[in-house]
Structure formats: C-alpha cells, structure tokens
Design an enzyme around this catalytic site. Structure first.
Site, mmCIF file in Angstrom:
data_model
loop_
_atom_site.group_PDB
_atom_site.id
_atom_site.type_symbol
_atom_site.label_atom_id
_atom_site.label_comp_id
_atom_site.label_asym_id
_atom_site.label_seq_id
_atom_site.Cartn_x
_atom_site.Cartn_y
_atom_site.Cartn_z
ATOM 1 C CG HIS A 8 68.611 -33.432 7.840
ATOM 2 N ND1 HIS A 8 68.056 -32.662 8.831
ATOM 3 C CD2 HIS A 8 68.275 -32.806 6.677
ATOM 4 C CE1 HIS A 8 67.412 -31.637 8.303
ATOM 5 N NE2 HIS A 8 67.535 -31.697 6.985
ATOM 6 C CG HIS A 10 66.341 -31.669 1.994
ATOM 7 N ND1 HIS A 10 65.090 -31.261 2.392
ATOM 8 C CD2 HIS A 10 67.190 -31.307 2.983
ATOM 9 C CE1 HIS A 10 65.178 -30.666 3.574
ATOM 10 N NE2 HIS A 10 66.447 -30.684 3.956
ATOM 11 C CE LYS A 98 63.321 -30.718 9.938
ATOM 12 N NZ LYS A 98 64.039 -30.591 8.677
ATOM 13 C CG HIS A 136 64.580 -25.818 10.632
ATOM 14 N ND1 HIS A 136 65.197 -25.969 9.407
ATOM 15 C CD2 HIS A 136 64.887 -24.569 11.058
ATOM 16 C CE1 HIS A 136 65.846 -24.837 9.112
ATOM 17 N NE2 HIS A 136 65.653 -23.964 10.090
ATOM 18 C CG HIS A 174 69.864 -28.410 10.090
ATOM 19 N ND1 HIS A 174 69.229 -27.625 11.001
ATOM 20 C CD2 HIS A 174 68.960 -28.668 9.123
ATOM 21 C CE1 HIS A 174 67.992 -27.399 10.599
ATOM 22 N NE2 HIS A 174 67.803 -28.028 9.474
ATOM 23 C CG ASP A 247 70.066 -29.708 5.649
ATOM 24 O OD1 ASP A 247 69.052 -30.122 5.050
ATOM 25 O OD2 ASP A 247 70.147 -28.565 6.127
HETATM 26 O O1 DOR Z 1 69.397 -24.923 3.586
HETATM 27 C C1 DOR Z 1 68.372 -25.556 3.702
HETATM 28 N N1 DOR Z 1 67.772 -26.141 2.630
HETATM 29 N N2 DOR Z 1 67.810 -25.663 4.903
HETATM 30 C C2 DOR Z 1 66.621 -26.238 5.080
HETATM 31 O O2 DOR Z 1 66.165 -26.272 6.192
HETATM 32 C C3 DOR Z 1 65.845 -26.753 3.926
HETATM 33 C C4 DOR Z 1 66.714 -27.064 2.796
HETATM 34 C C5 DOR Z 1 65.949 -27.266 1.501
HETATM 35 O O3 DOR Z 1 64.957 -27.997 1.513
HETATM 36 O O4 DOR Z 1 66.356 -26.713 0.483
HETATM 37 ZN ZN ZN Z 2 67.146 -30.041 5.781
#
Ligand code: DOR
Ligand code: ZN
Length: 348
Positions: A8, A10, A98, A136, A174, A247
């Site tokens: 997971h 970003h 997702k 999520h 998460h 995450d």
């Molecule tokens: O804390 C988070 N940041 N939770 C999420 O679900 C998305 C993520 C983000 O993309 O910044």
């Molecule tokens: Zn995330």
C-alpha cells in the site's frame, strides 16, 4: 531477510513522484500503487500511462531496470464498467481495485457512494477473475464518531459485501482497530489486511504530544493504545492474513501545517527501520520476514522475491525534513533516532 514488498503506497505524480520513488525502491522490490491522483486512475489505460511515468521516474532516480516493480490499481467509482475489470485483468499490470468511500480521505471525491447499490456487476467480475478489492474501511457518515468509523464500516459495508460476494478477494487496508483485527483473523473466505508502521508504533497520544502534531495525522487516524497492541499482536502472529503496507503518503510541509491540514504520514524513507523497531519492541523480529516478504505475495498469488535486504542494528537519525519537489516533506519520527538502518543496497 527476503526482500520485502510494500502492499500500500502513495507515489503521487510528476516532480513529487521523482522525489519519493527512490526511497521505496531502495528497500522494496514491488509496491501496490494507490490510484488517488488528481484526476484518479480509473481505467486500465490510465494505469498503464501512470506505470510508464513511474518507470521513467525510477530510471531518472538511478534505480536499475527491473529492480522495482509498480503493481498498479484502479480507482473504483460508482460507474466503473464491468468490462474495465476484464481489461485490467488482461493487462497483467493491474493487481487490485481500490475502494474509497466518497469523502473518506485525500482525493476521494470520485469515490463510491453506495458499494452494493452501484457496483454489483463490477464486483461480480472481480470475484470471477480473482482481482482483489482493496478497501479503505471507514464509513463517512458524519453522525459516526471519527474513532468509530472502521468498526462501523465492518457492520455496514464489509459484512454485507462479503455475504453477497463470498469468493471476492478483499484486502482491509491500513487496519487500525481491535475490531478490525478480530474480523480479519476470524472471517471466512479470502481476506487479508495491511498494517502501517505508524499504527504499530504510535497511539493517538502522538497527535497531541506537547501540542497539535500534524505530521502524525493520517486516515484512518491513530487509535487508542489497546488497538495498537492488537495490531502488533496480529502483525507478529502466525496468521498469514496480515502483511506490510506503509501507506506512505507524502504531502508538502505547507499542506499539513495549515488550518485544514492534509492526512498522510511520510514513512517510505525509513519504512523497514520503523517496522523492525515495532517488531523488536515485542521481541518478535523472527516474524518480520513473514509479515514483510511472504504473506503479501502469497495472498496476491505472486512469488516471493528472490533477492535479500539486510538491516543492521545501528542507530540512524531521521532528518527533520526531506526534499519534496520544490518544497519539503517532514518524515514520520522526524528528529528522532531509530535503532535500525539499511546495511547495503538490496540484491535483485
Ligand atoms: O492518511 C492518508 N493519506 N490516508 C489516506 O487514505 C490517503 C492518504 C493520502 O493520499 O494522502
Ligand atoms: Zn493510502
């Protein structure tokens, strides 16, 4: 240890992508790449184009070809056509879809408003072809207390979904609560969960330690200590259903330090040191390899990596900030010292 994967992550896009991708590639062989870009990655064509931009950023960061594989995902909307799932599966590069409940978190405006009401045909094809739904797991009902959103999601969304699609592969992303841990441990059928390093290391006191601490703010938000202990017990248990998902979610400092700050903790740079610290705190370093390197590939139907990663027990200082495009990002545990660091470049 066997080289780990991040299930997971970003990575964002453009210059931010170029700033962060090397941090993950230094430790992990593969990562599930979240699709919440602006606009979101809703089609196979979008996912293929995004994958090309990630590969270009890896090359520009000096990562050898093939050393890091982005596993792409689609962003589920109320209107994702069932056909798109077949295209995604056939592409060989999309490994999950997702679910963001609309309004749950960063860039979730195009998310799903009613999963069973609007997405049945799409979910049926996913169940058929074995493409996992990455959830999520928080309700967005404003009447539900922020700290209860995950527990209520289990009753209102997860259980009805899994009753309707019992063979659908589901990842509860998460995970943050003891209710979530109990559900994933005991439920029938193909379900697993990712757990972040920050939810293993901190409880919600970290958000208010000496003042308001925006760099500890993420969604789902940090919970009470008893939930942290339940997550740590699950991650270090012999259940193959729990595996690593950082995450890691970079936001420039200014986007977090403001009157309505963004959710997300940047953990990619020190991810494995953070997880090792959490596992060592309960004397279970022996379980780190299964959690970080074996359980995830087994659930996703992929082979474990053949390369290795070596961590050494030498203290490393976490910088107070790291460069992020033309700004900076404050990493989790900034200014603190971690007892573990990467010993060498991983082997392929
Ligand atoms: O804390 C988070 N940041 N939770 C999420 O679900 C998305 C993520 C983000 O993309 O910044
Ligand atoms: Zn995330």
């Amino acid at each position: 240890m066997t080289r780990p994967d991040d299930w997971h992550l970003h990575l964002r896009d453009g210059v931010v992508l170029r700033s962060v991708v090397g941090d993950s590639a230094r430790q992990f062989a593969r990562a599930i790449i979240m699709p919440n870009l602006k606009p979101p990655v809703t089609s196979t064509a979008d996912a293929l184009a995004y994958r090309d931009r990630i590969l270009a950023a890896l090359a520009a960061s000096g990562v050898p070809e093939g050393a890091f594989t982005p596993l792409m995902t689609l962003y589920l909307t109320d209107k994702t056509p069932a056909d798109e799932i077949r295209r995604a599966q056939a592409s060989g590069v999309v490994h999950g879809v997702k679910l963001y409940p609309a309004g749950a978190t960063t860039n979730s405006d195009s998310g799903v408003t009613d999963l069973l009401g609007n997405c049945r045909a799409t979910l049926a094809v996913m169940q058929d072809c074995g493409l996992p739904l990455l959830m999520h797991g928080e309700v967005t009902d404003p009447d539900v207390d922020l700290f209860d959103r995950e527990a209520v999601f289990i009753e209102r969304v997860m259980q009805p979904l899994r009753a309707a699609f019992p063979a659908l592969k589901v990842v509860f992303e998460h995970l943050t609560t003891e209710q979530g841990v109990a559900y994933v441990r005991e439920a029938d059928g193909p379900i697993a969960a990712t757990i972040t390093a920050h939810h293993l290391l901190y409880n919600r006191n970290a958000l208010f330690k000496g003042g308001l601490r925006p760099h500890w703010y993420c969604l789902p938000v940090l919970k009470r200590e008893r939930h942290r202990l339940a997550l740590l017990a699950a991650a270090t248990s012999d259940s193959p259903r729990f595996f690593l998902g950082t995450d890691s979610a970079p936001h420039p400092r200014g986007a977090k330090e403001q009157d309505c700050g963004c959710a997300g903790c940047y953990t990619a740079r020190h991810a494995m040191a953070l997880y090792a610290t959490a596992f060592e705190s309960v004397g279970r370093l022996d379980r780190l390899e299964a959690f970080a390197s074996l359980n995830g590939p087994a659930f996703y139907g992929l082979p474990a990596n053949t390369g290795t990663l070596t961590l050494e027990r030498v203290a490393e200082h976490v910088p107070t900030a790291l460069p992020l495009a033309d700004a900076e990002v404050v990493p989790l545990a900034a200014g603190e010292s971690l007892p573990w660091r990467l010993a060498e470049t991983p082997t392929a």
